[in-house]
Motif scaffolding. Structure first.
Motif, PDB file in Angstrom:
ATOM      1  N   PRO A 165       0.791  -1.130  -0.204  1.00 34.76           N
ATOM      2  CA  PRO A 165      -0.177  -0.679   0.287  1.00 34.76           C
ATOM      3  C   PRO A 165       1.025   1.656  -0.004  1.00 34.76           C
ATOM      4  O   PRO A 165       2.265   1.634   0.582  1.00 34.76           O
ATOM      5  CB  PRO A 165      -0.757  -0.221   1.138  1.00 34.76           C
ATOM      6  CG  PRO A 165      -0.403  -0.789   2.144  1.00 34.76           C
ATOM      7  CD  PRO A 165       0.603  -2.077   1.093  1.00 34.76           C
ATOM      8  N   ARG A 166       0.772   2.080  -0.923  1.00 32.69           N
ATOM      9  CA  ARG A 166       1.346   3.800  -0.487  1.00 32.69           C
ATOM     10  C   ARG A 166       0.560   4.726   0.330  1.00 32.69           C
ATOM     11  O   ARG A 166      -0.747   4.088   1.256  1.00 32.69           O
ATOM     12  CB  ARG A 166       0.797   4.668  -2.225  1.00 32.69           C
ATOM     13  CG  ARG A 166       1.377   3.530  -3.281  1.00 32.69           C
ATOM     14  CD  ARG A 166       0.995   3.719  -4.703  1.00 32.69           C
ATOM     15  NE  ARG A 166       1.047   5.606  -4.465  1.00 32.69           N
ATOM     16  CZ  ARG A 166       2.194   5.917  -5.210  1.00 32.69           C
ATOM     17  NH1 ARG A 166       3.134   5.383  -5.583  1.00 32.69           N
ATOM     18  NH2 ARG A 166       2.704   7.169  -5.345  1.00 32.69           N
ATOM     19  N   PRO A 167       0.954   5.608   0.935  1.00 34.42           N
ATOM     20  CA  PRO A 167       0.316   5.807   1.645  1.00 34.42           C
ATOM     21  C   PRO A 167      -0.563   7.190   2.327  1.00 34.42           C
ATOM     22  O   PRO A 167      -1.058   7.094   2.573  1.00 34.42           O
ATOM     23  CB  PRO A 167       1.990   6.946   2.431  1.00 34.42           C
ATOM     24  CG  PRO A 167       2.523   6.846   1.167  1.00 34.42           C
ATOM     25  CD  PRO A 167       2.396   5.955   0.202  1.00 34.42           C
ATOM     26  N   THR A 168      -0.835   6.993   0.946  1.00 37.09           N
ATOM     27  CA  THR A 168      -2.865   7.853   0.829  1.00 37.09           C
ATOM     28  C   THR A 168      -3.230   6.878   0.113  1.00 37.09           C
ATOM     29  O   THR A 168      -4.264   7.203   0.452  1.00 37.09           O
ATOM     30  CB  THR A 168      -2.163   8.835  -0.822  1.00 37.09           C
ATOM     31  OG1 THR A 168      -1.705   8.148  -1.724  1.00 37.09           O
ATOM     32  CG2 THR A 168      -0.927   9.748  -0.628  1.00 37.09           C
ATOM     33  N   GLY A 169      -2.825   5.646   0.130  1.00 40.12           N
ATOM     34  CA  GLY A 169      -4.297   4.880   0.067  1.00 40.12           C
ATOM     35  C   GLY A 169      -4.382   4.390  -1.781  1.00 40.12           C
ATOM     36  O   GLY A 169      -5.486   3.451  -1.691  1.00 40.12           O
ATOM     37  N   TYR A 170      -3.910   5.221  -2.566  1.00 38.49           N
ATOM     38  CA  TYR A 170      -3.746   5.285  -3.912  1.00 38.49           C
ATOM     39  C   TYR A 170      -2.523   4.424  -4.921  1.00 38.49           C
ATOM     40  O   TYR A 170      -1.813   4.905  -4.078  1.00 38.49           O
ATOM     41  CB  TYR A 170      -3.669   7.114  -4.994  1.00 38.49           C
ATOM     42  CG  TYR A 170      -4.969   7.377  -3.657  1.00 38.49           C
ATOM     43  CD1 TYR A 170      -6.749   7.037  -4.373  1.00 38.49           C
ATOM     44  CD2 TYR A 170      -5.486   8.041  -2.906  1.00 38.49           C
ATOM     45  CE1 TYR A 170      -7.628   7.890  -3.646  1.00 38.49           C
ATOM     46  CE2 TYR A 170      -6.345   8.954  -2.461  1.00 38.49           C
ATOM     47  CZ  TYR A 170      -7.080   8.733  -2.747  1.00 38.49           C
ATOM     48  OH  TYR A 170      -8.307   9.390  -2.390  1.00 38.49           O
ATOM     49  N   PRO A 171      -3.454   3.557  -4.837  1.00 35.94           N
ATOM     50  CA  PRO A 171      -2.206   3.214  -6.885  1.00 35.94           C
ATOM     51  C   PRO A 171      -1.554   4.036  -7.522  1.00 35.94           C
ATOM     52  O   PRO A 171      -1.871   4.877  -7.362  1.00 35.94           O
ATOM     53  CB  PRO A 171      -3.008   1.962  -7.132  1.00 35.94           C
ATOM     54  CG  PRO A 171      -4.078   2.307  -7.354  1.00 35.94           C
ATOM     55  CD  PRO A 171      -4.581   3.075  -6.029  1.00 35.94           C
ATOM     56  N   GLY A 172      -0.797   3.735  -7.890  1.00 32.09           N
ATOM     57  CA  GLY A 172       0.281   4.551  -8.707  1.00 32.09           C
ATOM     58  C   GLY A 172      -0.449   3.521 -10.405  1.00 32.09           C
ATOM     59  O   GLY A 172      -0.431   2.540 -10.055  1.00 32.09           O
TER      60      GLY A 172
END
Length: 140
Positions: free
Chosen positions: A7-14
């Motif tokens: 998981p990314r810190p912002t919760g969004y995938p790239g």
């Protein structure tokens, strides 16, 4: 074999894709941008984001001289979307502010500056990323 995503810190995938440095790659990049922004419910930003990525890809194709370019669409925070194009050339992009005569091309970064909230270049040991950020509404 189990595949897990970190998981990314912002919760969004790239979203990213490696492309050949061809003019036709701009269409693929626009599709990637549209997919990412739709997934993040940022439909109002799609037109500007697609214009931005078109110009960044065109610059990488025209001036990058790389065997490949990479397009990245990410959410560095809840309020920002970043569109980046990576190539293996360390030459900094130059924004043209002159009228450039009757030539149609050559003012892409002026458009990027007008459509984005901020833009810039990150130099790497192996090349550069030219990016543009768009302010967005946090997802509900």
């Amino acid at each position: 074999m189990t595949v897990t995503a970190t998981p990314r810190p912002t919760g969004y995938p790239g979203y990213s894709q490696t492309l050949e440095p061809l003019p036709e790659s701009a269409g693929i990049a626009r599709s990637l941008v549209r997919t990412a922004l739709a997934a993040w419910h940022q439909h109002e930003l799609i037109d500007d984001a697609q214009n931005i990525v078109t110009e960044l890809v065109a610059n990488a194709v025209d001036h990058g001289h790389s065997a490949r370019i990479r397009v990245v669409v990410s959410r560095p925070s809840h309020n920002w979307i970043r569109i980046g194009v990576i190539d293996r050339v360390r030459t900094l992009p130059r924004m043209r502010t002159d009228s450039n005569g009757d030539q149609i091309r050559g003012r892409g970064l002026v458009l990027v500056e007008a459509l984005s909230d901020r833009w810039g270049t990150d130099l790497h040991r192996w090349g550069k990323t030219v990016w543009a950020d768009l302010k967005c509404e946090p997802a509900a």
